[in-house]
Design a protein around this motif. Structure first.
Motif, PDB file in Angstrom:
ATOM      1  N   LYS A 258       1.035  -1.486  -0.041  1.00 37.58           N
ATOM      2  CA  LYS A 258       0.522   0.011  -0.207  1.00 37.58           C
ATOM      3  C   LYS A 258       0.680   1.189  -0.364  1.00 37.58           C
ATOM      4  O   LYS A 258       0.875   2.431  -0.551  1.00 37.58           O
ATOM      5  N   PRO A 259       1.691   1.207   0.774  1.00 35.99           N
ATOM      6  CA  PRO A 259       3.043   2.855   0.493  1.00 35.99           C
ATOM      7  C   PRO A 259       3.781   3.167   0.030  1.00 35.99           C
ATOM      8  O   PRO A 259       3.312   4.463  -1.069  1.00 35.99           O
ATOM      9  N   PHE A 260       3.114   1.642  -1.170  1.00 35.73           N
ATOM     10  CA  PHE A 260       4.387   1.928  -2.881  1.00 35.73           C
ATOM     11  C   PHE A 260       2.659   2.381  -4.429  1.00 35.73           C
ATOM     12  O   PHE A 260       3.349   2.618  -5.267  1.00 35.73           O
ATOM     13  N   ASP A 261       1.249   2.019  -3.651  1.00 28.96           N
ATOM     14  CA  ASP A 261       0.535   3.290  -4.272  1.00 28.96           C
ATOM     15  C   ASP A 261       0.955   1.664  -5.135  1.00 28.96           C
ATOM     16  O   ASP A 261      -0.364   1.728  -6.394  1.00 28.96           O
ATOM     17  N   VAL A 262       0.854   0.211  -4.482  1.00 27.28           N
ATOM     18  CA  VAL A 262       0.680  -0.591  -5.580  1.00 27.28           C
ATOM     19  C   VAL A 262      -0.520  -1.618  -5.220  1.00 27.28           C
ATOM     20  O   VAL A 262      -0.809  -1.752  -4.380  1.00 27.28           O
ATOM     21  N   LYS A 263      -1.770  -2.145  -5.857  1.00 29.00           N
ATOM     22  CA  LYS A 263      -2.597  -2.276  -6.346  1.00 29.00           C
ATOM     23  C   LYS A 263      -2.243  -4.311  -6.160  1.00 29.00           C
ATOM     24  O   LYS A 263      -1.720  -4.197  -6.830  1.00 29.00           O
ATOM     25  N   VAL A 264      -3.023  -4.772  -5.326  1.00 31.22           N
ATOM     26  CA  VAL A 264      -3.127  -5.966  -5.270  1.00 31.22           C
ATOM     27  C   VAL A 264      -4.756  -6.643  -5.879  1.00 31.22           C
ATOM     28  O   VAL A 264      -5.443  -6.469  -4.752  1.00 31.22           O
ATOM     29  N   ILE A 265      -4.971  -7.909  -6.510  1.00 28.83           N
ATOM     30  CA  ILE A 265      -5.840  -8.578  -6.735  1.00 28.83           C
ATOM     31  C   ILE A 265      -5.725  -9.795  -6.960  1.00 28.83           C
ATOM     32  O   ILE A 265      -4.255 -11.349  -7.514  1.00 28.83           O
ATOM     33  N   ASN A 266      -6.698 -10.661  -6.018  1.00 34.64           N
ATOM     34  CA  ASN A 266      -6.946 -11.907  -6.631  1.00 34.64           C
ATOM     35  C   ASN A 266      -8.125 -12.517  -6.672  1.00 34.64           C
ATOM     36  O   ASN A 266      -8.972 -12.939  -6.603  1.00 34.64           O
ATOM     37  N   ILE A 267      -7.375 -13.938  -8.117  1.00 34.94           N
ATOM     38  CA  ILE A 267      -8.899 -14.075  -8.974  1.00 34.94           C
ATOM     39  C   ILE A 267      -8.536 -15.001  -8.683  1.00 34.94           C
ATOM     40  O   ILE A 267      -7.954 -16.497  -8.932  1.00 34.94           O
ATOM     41  N   VAL A 268      -9.856 -15.904  -7.680  1.00 34.39           N
ATOM     42  CA  VAL A 268     -10.729 -17.225  -7.198  1.00 34.39           C
ATOM     43  C   VAL A 268     -11.428 -17.310  -8.588  1.00 34.39           C
ATOM     44  O   VAL A 268     -12.361 -16.553  -9.318  1.00 34.39           O
ATOM     45  N   THR A 269     -11.144 -18.466  -9.164  1.00 29.26           N
ATOM     46  CA  THR A 269     -11.515 -18.928 -10.166  1.00 29.26           C
ATOM     47  C   THR A 269     -12.187 -20.588 -10.354  1.00 29.26           C
ATOM     48  O   THR A 269     -11.858 -21.194  -9.246  1.00 29.26           O
ATOM     49  N   GLY A 270     -13.176 -20.017 -10.972  1.00 22.99           N
ATOM     50  CA  GLY A 270     -14.024 -21.569 -10.848  1.00 22.99           C
ATOM     51  C   GLY A 270     -14.180 -22.165 -12.186  1.00 22.99           C
ATOM     52  O   GLY A 270     -12.593 -22.880 -12.910  1.00 22.99           O
ATOM     53  N   GLY A 271     -14.626 -22.776 -12.874  1.00 16.89           N
ATOM     54  CA  GLY A 271     -14.296 -23.615 -14.248  1.00 16.89           C
ATOM     55  C   GLY A 271     -14.228 -23.037 -15.209  1.00 16.89           C
ATOM     56  O   GLY A 271     -14.896 -21.716 -16.115  1.00 16.89           O
ATOM     57  N   VAL A 272     -13.211 -22.847 -15.823  1.00 20.08           N
ATOM     58  CA  VAL A 272     -12.645 -22.215 -16.912  1.00 20.08           C
ATOM     59  C   VAL A 272     -12.017 -23.622 -18.113  1.00 20.08           C
ATOM     60  O   VAL A 272     -11.391 -24.693 -17.906  1.00 20.08           O
ATOM     61  N   LYS A 273     -12.345 -23.496 -18.991  1.00 21.62           N
ATOM     62  CA  LYS A 273     -12.042 -24.468 -20.551  1.00 21.62           C
ATOM     63  C   LYS A 273     -10.595 -24.668 -20.599  1.00 21.62           C
ATOM     64  O   LYS A 273      -9.821 -24.236 -21.317  1.00 21.62           O
ATOM     65  N   THR A 274      -9.472 -25.436 -19.761  1.00 27.50           N
ATOM     66  CA  THR A 274      -8.478 -25.300 -19.610  1.00 27.50           C
ATOM     67  C   THR A 274      -7.405 -27.006 -20.049  1.00 27.50           C
ATOM     68  O   THR A 274      -8.418 -28.237 -19.637  1.00 27.50           O
ATOM     69  N   ASN A 275      -6.575 -26.940 -20.273  1.00 27.03           N
ATOM     70  CA  ASN A 275      -5.872 -28.527 -19.587  1.00 27.03           C
ATOM     71  C   ASN A 275      -4.887 -28.916 -18.562  1.00 27.03           C
ATOM     72  O   ASN A 275      -3.949 -29.365 -18.534  1.00 27.03           O
ATOM     73  N   ILE A 276      -5.605 -27.906 -17.332  1.00 29.49           N
ATOM     74  CA  ILE A 276      -4.773 -28.430 -16.387  1.00 29.49           C
ATOM     75  C   ILE A 276      -5.295 -29.392 -16.032  1.00 29.49           C
ATOM     76  O   ILE A 276      -4.698 -30.028 -14.834  1.00 29.49           O
ATOM     77  N   GLU A 277      -6.137 -30.293 -16.578  1.00 27.62           N
ATOM     78  CA  GLU A 277      -6.536 -31.238 -16.042  1.00 27.62           C
ATOM     79  C   GLU A 277      -4.918 -32.822 -15.230  1.00 27.62           C
ATOM     80  O   GLU A 277      -4.478 -32.695 -15.763  1.00 27.62           O
ATOM     81  N   ASP A 278      -5.544 -33.204 -14.208  1.00 29.23           N
ATOM     82  CA  ASP A 278      -4.047 -33.618 -13.971  1.00 29.23           C
ATOM     83  C   ASP A 278      -4.340 -34.937 -14.190  1.00 29.23           C
ATOM     84  O   ASP A 278      -5.630 -35.857 -13.852  1.00 29.23           O
TER      85      ASP A 278
END
Length: 293
Positions: A169-189
């Motif tokens: 915060k003192p550096f004026d840098v913003k932080v966001i966290n994208i809590v991700t649900g179902g997206v069509k990707t190939n991450i399946e183990d």
């Protein structure tokens, strides 16, 4: 003096979310850097969208340090406006089956990787008063069966992002966290249970497949749709604004589920969803009179 072109870096950009997000940043006129361990899958980013691709292994400190130098050389400057920590590693195994090497690999990519990327590139983001984002997951909120290690990494990154937001915060840098649900990707183990697993009982193959294919079988959104939302989130980030942003199929619902539904009900629902009642009964019967060593 002409306005400086803003710069974005996307890690894990060889496929899925990372590839789509790099494209979306490029479409909006940013100078985009896309990093991943494999260069070949990213060639389309360079050829069709003018994205600067380079080899980046977030689990290797020298690779991350070289990424900083590469960005400085390519831009001739010391600014990074958007840093998207997206590189990820799946790990779908029962908690008592996962090996040390599998645990290490998952934490190296999902936790230690973003930590070192943020640390090494922070000066450039601070100079730009930019935004740092993470690909979180509903797995960091909900106890999905056979996801203990992956879930632990995502829960860790959620809390890391929350505290990083305060620290910067003192550096004026913003932080966001994208809590991700179902997206069509190939991450399946796609790795199978080890032959020595105590879970190798009748019905486990189907249940395990159902679990590994959870996102694929629940109407996931296209990565291009997800990416548009994520780039919007980066552009709209503000100091004191939202930390956790929910993107993907059922992300908001699952991200808040444990706040409103008793844990035992969630656990029963998950066992039913993945067809584990019969499997767990078989396990109880098989080992009820057996002493394990």
């Amino acid at each position: 003096m002409p306005e400086r072109q803003r710069v974005a870096l996307v890690t894990g950009a060889s496929s899925g979310i990372g590839l789509a997000t790099a494209i979306e940043f490029a479409k909006r006129g940013y100078k985009v850097f896309a990093g991943a361990r494999r260069l070949e899958p990213m060639q389309v980013l360079k050829d069709e969208y003018g994205v600067i691709i380079f080899q980046l292994d977030v689990s290797d400190l020298d690779s991350v340090k070289n990424a900083k130098k590469f960005i400085q050389e390519q831009t001739g400057d010391d600014y990074l406006d958007f840093l998207y920590n997206n590189a990820g590693q799946s790990c779908t195994f029962p908690a008592i089956d996962v090996t040390d090497e599998q645990v290490k690999q998952c934490f190296e990519v999902n936790v230690f990787g973003p930590v070192r990327v943020v640390r090494e590139l922070a000066p450039l983001v601070i100079n730009a008063k930019g935004v740092i984002g993470f690909t979180g997951s509903v797995s960091g909120c909900v106890p999905f069966p056979f996801s203990s290690i992956y879930s632990a990494t995502k829960a860790a990154i959620h809390q890391y992002a929350a505290t990083l937001r305060v620290d910067l915060k003192p550096f004026d840098v913003k932080v966001i966290n994208i809590v991700t649900g179902g997206v069509k990707t190939n991450i399946e183990d796609k790795r199978d249970l080890p032959s020595t697993s105590l879970y190798n009982v009748p019905g486990i193959k189907n249940a395990f497949d159902q679990r590994r294919q959870m996102a694929k079988k629940n109407n996931p959104i296209p990565p291009e749709v997800y990416a548009k939302g994520v780039v919007d989130d980066f552009e709209n980030a503000s100091l004191g604004g939202k930390l956790n942003i929910y993107r993907g199929r059922m992300a908001f619902f699952l991200g808040h589920l444990m706040y409103f539904v008793p844990r035992f009900i969630v656990e029963l629902a998950l066992l039913r969803k993945f067809g584990l009642f019969g499997v767990f009964d078989a396990i109880k019967q098989k080992y009820s009179k057996v002493k394990l060593q």
